[in-house]
Design an enzyme around this catalytic site. Structure first.
Site, PDB file in Angstrom:
ATOM      1  N   ALA A   1      32.569  16.740  13.059  1.00 59.49           N
ATOM      2  CA  ALA A   1      33.195  18.637  12.192  1.00 59.49           C
ATOM      3  C   ALA A   1      32.692  18.652  11.561  1.00 59.49           C
ATOM      4  O   ALA A   1      34.409  18.693  10.219  1.00 59.49           O
ATOM      5  CB  ALA A   1      34.493  18.235  12.593  1.00 59.49           C
TER       6      ALA A   1
ATOM      7  N   THR B   1      31.375  21.793  10.364  1.00 56.44           N
ATOM      8  CA  THR B   1      30.784  23.346   9.764  1.00 56.44           C
ATOM      9  C   THR B   1      31.961  24.031  10.336  1.00 56.44           C
ATOM     10  O   THR B   1      32.582  23.359  11.112  1.00 56.44           O
ATOM     11  CB  THR B   1      29.517  23.760  10.762  1.00 56.44           C
ATOM     12  OG1 THR B   1      27.923  22.735  10.648  1.00 56.44           O
ATOM     13  CG2 THR B   1      28.897  24.942  10.403  1.00 56.44           C
TER      14      THR B   1
ATOM     15  N   SER C   1      25.787  25.172   5.513  1.00 59.35           N
ATOM     16  CA  SER C   1      24.944  24.701   4.430  1.00 59.35           C
ATOM     17  C   SER C   1      25.462  24.202   3.818  1.00 59.35           C
ATOM     18  O   SER C   1      24.656  23.196   2.537  1.00 59.35           O
ATOM     19  CB  SER C   1      24.184  25.688   4.430  1.00 59.35           C
ATOM     20  OG  SER C   1      22.944  25.994   5.556  1.00 59.35           O
TER      21      SER C   1
ATOM     22  N   ILE D   1      30.600  22.319  17.378  1.00 61.66           N
ATOM     23  CA  ILE D   1      30.258  20.715  17.353  1.00 61.66           C
ATOM     24  C   ILE D   1      29.686  19.995  18.934  1.00 61.66           C
ATOM     25  O   ILE D   1      30.524  20.748  19.228  1.00 61.66           O
ATOM     26  CB  ILE D   1      32.180  20.614  16.783  1.00 61.66           C
ATOM     27  CG1 ILE D   1      32.726  21.173  15.688  1.00 61.66           C
ATOM     28  CG2 ILE D   1      32.507  19.126  16.954  1.00 61.66           C
ATOM     29  CD1 ILE D   1      31.689  21.186  14.228  1.00 61.66           C
TER      30      ILE D   1
ATOM     31  N   GLU E   1      20.625  10.541   9.959  1.00 61.17           N
ATOM     32  CA  GLU E   1      21.047  11.629  10.922  1.00 61.17           C
ATOM     33  C   GLU E   1      19.046  12.692  11.254  1.00 61.17           C
ATOM     34  O   GLU E   1      19.294  13.221  11.887  1.00 61.17           O
ATOM     35  CB  GLU E   1      21.786  12.378  10.661  1.00 61.17           C
ATOM     36  CG  GLU E   1      22.250  13.959  11.427  1.00 61.17           C
ATOM     37  CD  GLU E   1      23.444  14.891  11.044  1.00 61.17           C
ATOM     38  OE1 GLU E   1      24.475  13.843  10.644  1.00 61.17           O
ATOM     39  OE2 GLU E   1      23.337  15.818  11.554  1.00 61.17           O
TER      40      GLU E   1
ATOM     41  N   ARG F   1      -4.179  25.445  35.199  1.00 60.79           N
ATOM     42  CA  ARG F   1      -4.346  27.222  35.754  1.00 60.79           C
ATOM     43  C   ARG F   1      -6.104  27.689  35.494  1.00 60.79           C
ATOM     44  O   ARG F   1      -6.660  27.046  34.133  1.00 60.79           O
ATOM     45  CB  ARG F   1      -3.635  27.922  34.635  1.00 60.79           C
ATOM     46  CG  ARG F   1      -3.534  29.037  34.167  1.00 60.79           C
ATOM     47  CD  ARG F   1      -3.053  29.502  35.296  1.00 60.79           C
ATOM     48  NE  ARG F   1      -2.298  31.420  35.147  1.00 60.79           N
ATOM     49  CZ  ARG F   1      -2.832  31.807  36.724  1.00 60.79           C
ATOM     50  NH1 ARG F   1      -1.698  31.812  37.396  1.00 60.79           N
ATOM     51  NH2 ARG F   1      -2.340  33.073  36.369  1.00 60.79           N
TER      52      ARG F   1
ATOM     53  N   GLY G   1      21.078  20.640   8.743  1.00 57.49           N
ATOM     54  CA  GLY G   1      20.445  21.316   7.986  1.00 57.49           C
ATOM     55  C   GLY G   1      19.417  21.964   7.972  1.00 57.49           C
ATOM     56  O   GLY G   1      18.104  21.960   8.351  1.00 57.49           O
TER      57      GLY G   1
ATOM     58  N   GLU H   1      15.131  25.497   4.838  1.00 59.38           N
ATOM     59  CA  GLU H   1      15.594  25.968   3.071  1.00 59.38           C
ATOM     60  C   GLU H   1      16.634  24.432   2.556  1.00 59.38           C
ATOM     61  O   GLU H   1      16.108  24.746   1.664  1.00 59.38           O
ATOM     62  CB  GLU H   1      16.224  27.165   3.434  1.00 59.38           C
ATOM     63  CG  GLU H   1      15.212  28.803   3.669  1.00 59.38           C
ATOM     64  CD  GLU H   1      14.963  28.687   5.289  1.00 59.38           C
ATOM     65  OE1 GLU H   1      16.118  27.747   5.867  1.00 59.38           O
ATOM     66  OE2 GLU H   1      15.049  29.398   5.698  1.00 59.38           O
TER      67      GLU H   1
HETATM   68  C1  LIG Z   1      23.876  23.775  18.630  1.00 60.08           C
HETATM   69  C2  LIG Z   1      24.271  23.572  17.753  1.00 60.08           C
HETATM   70  C3  LIG Z   1      24.818  21.998  17.343  1.00 60.08           C
HETATM   71  C4  LIG Z   1      25.248  21.550  16.141  1.00 60.08           C
HETATM   72  N1  LIG Z   1      26.282  20.372  16.041  1.00 60.08           N
HETATM   73  C5  LIG Z   1      27.226  20.673  15.103  1.00 60.08           C
HETATM   74  C6  LIG Z   1      27.943  19.518  14.673  1.00 60.08           C
HETATM   75  O1  LIG Z   1      28.170  18.447  15.583  1.00 60.08           O
HETATM   76  N2  LIG Z   1      28.897  19.045  13.385  1.00 60.08           N
HETATM   77  C7  LIG Z   1      28.833  19.743  12.270  1.00 60.08           C
HETATM   78  O2  LIG Z   1      28.755  19.828  12.315  1.00 60.08           O
HETATM   79  N3  LIG Z   1      28.256  21.469  12.885  1.00 60.08           N
HETATM   80  C8  LIG Z   1      26.965  21.302  13.887  1.00 60.08           C
HETATM   81  N4  LIG Z   1      26.280  22.144  13.515  1.00 60.08           N
HETATM   82  C9  LIG Z   1      26.293  23.391  12.869  1.00 60.08           C
HETATM   83  C10 LIG Z   1      24.684  23.469  11.658  1.00 60.08           C
HETATM   84  O3  LIG Z   1      25.173  22.262  10.927  1.00 60.08           O
HETATM   85  C11 LIG Z   1      24.963  24.349  11.003  1.00 60.08           C
HETATM   86  O4  LIG Z   1      24.552  25.467  11.912  1.00 60.08           O
HETATM   87  C12 LIG Z   1      23.572  24.563   9.939  1.00 60.08           C
HETATM   88  O5  LIG Z   1      23.644  23.063   9.080  1.00 60.08           O
HETATM   89  C13 LIG Z   1      23.646  25.490   9.032  1.00 60.08           C
HETATM   90  O6  LIG Z   1      24.399  26.080   8.681  1.00 60.08           O
HETATM   91  P1  LIG Z   1      25.469  27.697   9.044  1.00 60.08           P
HETATM   92  O7  LIG Z   1      24.857  28.042  10.330  1.00 60.08           O
HETATM   93  O8  LIG Z   1      26.745  28.184   8.233  1.00 60.08           O
HETATM   94  O9  LIG Z   1      24.438  29.023   7.963  1.00 60.08           O
HETATM   95  P2  LIG Z   1      24.161  28.813   6.551  1.00 60.08           P
HETATM   96  O10 LIG Z   1      24.795  28.100   5.978  1.00 60.08           O
HETATM   97  O11 LIG Z   1      25.041  30.918   6.990  1.00 60.08           O
HETATM   98  O12 LIG Z   1      22.717  29.708   6.304  1.00 60.08           O
HETATM   99  C14 LIG Z   1      22.166  30.493   7.141  1.00 60.08           C
HETATM  100  C15 LIG Z   1      20.933  30.144   6.369  1.00 60.08           C
HETATM  101  O13 LIG Z   1      20.465  30.994   4.952  1.00 60.08           O
HETATM  102  C16 LIG Z   1      19.859  30.266   4.862  1.00 60.08           C
HETATM  103  N5  LIG Z   1      19.655  30.109   3.554  1.00 60.08           N
HETATM  104  C17 LIG Z   1      21.482  28.493   2.899  1.00 60.08           C
HETATM  105  N6  LIG Z   1      21.737  28.169   2.488  1.00 60.08           N
HETATM  106  C18 LIG Z   1      20.159  28.455   1.612  1.00 60.08           C
HETATM  107  C19 LIG Z   1      19.802  27.580   0.424  1.00 60.08           C
HETATM  108  N7  LIG Z   1      20.749  27.147  -0.774  1.00 60.08           N
HETATM  109  N8  LIG Z   1      18.805  28.061  -0.133  1.00 60.08           N
HETATM  110  C20 LIG Z   1      18.299  28.884   1.311  1.00 60.08           C
HETATM  111  N9  LIG Z   1      18.305  30.301   1.824  1.00 60.08           N
HETATM  112  C21 LIG Z   1      19.588  29.319   2.206  1.00 60.08           C
HETATM  113  C22 LIG Z   1      19.207  29.797   5.683  1.00 60.08           C
HETATM  114  O14 LIG Z   1      17.848  30.346   6.063  1.00 60.08           O
HETATM  115  C23 LIG Z   1      20.184  28.976   6.819  1.00 60.08           C
HETATM  116  O15 LIG Z   1      19.680  28.767   8.038  1.00 60.08           O
HETATM  117  C24 LIG Z   1      25.604  22.290  14.964  1.00 60.08           C
HETATM  118  C25 LIG Z   1      24.625  24.387  15.316  1.00 60.08           C
HETATM  119  C26 LIG Z   1      24.413  24.141  16.112  1.00 60.08           C
HETATM  120  C27 LIG Z   1      23.580  25.657  16.703  1.00 60.08           C
END
Ligand SMILES: Cc1cc2nc3c(=O)[nH]c(=O)nc-3n(C[C@H](O)[C@H](O)[C@H](O)COP(=O)(O)OP(=O)(O)OC[C@H]3O[C@@H](n4cnc5c(N)ncnc54)[C@H](O)[C@@H]3O)c2cc1C
Length: 386
Positions: A126, A128, A134, A160, A243, A269, A365, A368
């Protein structure tokens, strides 16, 4: 691409037994897992009984002591091909487990590893939060040390994996005011103040449970602190390389599976009196994809060898994840195209693969962030990225 030169005969034998097991015992469950939104605990128990969970764990903890990542690669490739990419046993064994392997004390290993190896204790991580994904250094979940040496945990996590069925979570929390001062804590689902929020509805990966978690004044005993409470950020950066390689292994296996089933489809097909495969456009696009898949697979296999020698850099792992997840997206999109309208129907596997694949470019991750890490390796900027 045959043969894949980094595999030895023992990996091929392992693949055969994994195939038999997954085909007989797990493949028949996939439709039900997807409908209910999570795999059964029984699936983890059966994997554990076969020795397929946390294979790296030492025999003293019930494991096989297999640290060669090629076995995990084989297991993950066959899982994706024969079952479903939403069966997240690799998150348990190779994303979360390594935190225990690297950071846990002997007493912590003795407490938690045997259950993880048997599949009785399902692992999750956990990191995020609703306001930090990010940018992990910006997490808000707090851990405050108490006079008795325990920690008080307050905060919320989201997205998560194994969040609904998980029993033990590695939780990242701020342990001070400075940016990036983070500790890692072992939180079990029976701790007072721990609760699960929504089981989140996703557009794909329906067999995998993704949930919100809450921590309301959870008292985490000192013996559940993982490593140094100020070094969590560095620990995450270390563990994220493998990972991301596991994510790359999954993406390329998923794309290979989509390619194979599309090869079969276009031979069957017909349109304009001939198989879809007979059009030059089809042949050229399939040939392009074959070349792209082979190139990406070679790079992934090379990274697996580097990981085995503890020489996988953050940059190489980021490049593998970037290349394979983008390839996965492109290849599966083209495979949907060759299926025509059938490719948009849930009953066709390729349609489900299309939705399942989309997250690969975001989680573990975003692309980007991978570009930033690779760019940082080129000396083109510095950022506190994991
Ligand atoms: C199905 C699923 C399973 C997951 N499992 C886990 C888990 O087990 N544990 C856990 O902790 N998390 C988990 N996550 C979370 C996942 O790792 C995050 O969603 C991911 O790291 C992106 O973070 P965010 O959603 O907050 O997007 P944000 O950080 O809000 O970013 C959104 C977008 O902004 C852009 N961006 C962000 N930063 C930058 C930058 N520096 N430069 C340029 N562009 C940028 C990118 O396009 C990015 O996709 C999971 C997510 C999903 C959907």
């Amino acid at each position: 691409m045959r043969p894949r030169l980094h595999f030895e005969p023992e990996h091929d034998m392992f693949r055969d037994s994994v195939r038999r097991f997954l085909t007989a015992e797990m493949a028949p469950q996939v439709a039900r897992w997807r409908a209910q939104g999570h795999v059964d605990r029984e699936a983890f128990l059966r994997m554990g009984a076969e020795g397929y969970l946390c294979m790296w764990a030492g025999e003293e903890h019930g494991g096989l002591g297999i640290t060669d990542l090629r076995f995990d690669q084989v297991l993950q490739e066959e899982t994706v091909r024969l079952t479903d990419p939403g069966f997240f046993h690799n998150a348990h064994s190779r994303l979360v487990g390594p935190y225990l392997e690297r950071l846990a004390t002997p007493a912590q290993k003795a407490r938690f590893l045997p259950g993880a190896v048997r599949g009785e204790t399902i692992l999750g991580i956990a990191l995020t939060e609703p306001d930090a994904g990010s940018d992990l250094a910006a997490i808000r979940t707090r851990a405050d040390e108490q006079p008795d040496g325990s920690w008080r945990l307050d905060g919320a996590k989201t997205y998560i994996s194994n969040g609904v069925i998980g029993d033990l979570f590695v939780v990242a929390a701020r342990t001070g005011e400075a940016r990036g001062r983070i500790g890692l804590f072992l939180v079990t689902s029976d701790m007072a103040g721990f609760s699960r929020g929504r089981h989140l509805k996703k557009i794909g990966l329906h067999a995998q449970d993704t949930a919100e978690l809450r921590f309301d004044a959870v008292r985490v005993p000192a013996e559940n602190l993982l490593g140094d409470p100020t070094r969590g950020f560095a620990y995450m950066a270390e563990c994220l390389a493998v990972e991301r390689l596991m994510s790359a292994i999954t993406s390329i296996a998923h794309a290979q599976a989509a390619f194979e089933l599309t090869c079969a489809f276009i031979l069957e097909r017909r349109a304009f009196g001939k198989p879809i495969a007979a059009f030059q456009n089809t042949r050229f696009r399939m040939a392009e994809m074959r070349a792209e898949l082979d190139a990406a697979q070679s790079f992934v296999d090379r990274c697996v060898c580097l990981a085995n020698e503890s020489r996988l850099s953050a940059e190489a792992a980021a490049a593998a994840k970037l290349a394979t997840s983008e390839t996965e997206g492109r290849v599966i999109d083209q495979c949907v195209q060759f299926h025509g309208g059938a490719g948009y129907m849930e009953e066709y596997r390729i349609a489900r693969m299309y939705a399942d694949a989309r997250i690969s470019r975001v989680y573990a991750g975003a692309s980007e962030i991978m570009l930033e890490i690779i760019g940082r390796g080129l000396g083109l900027g510095e950022r506190d990225l994991t």
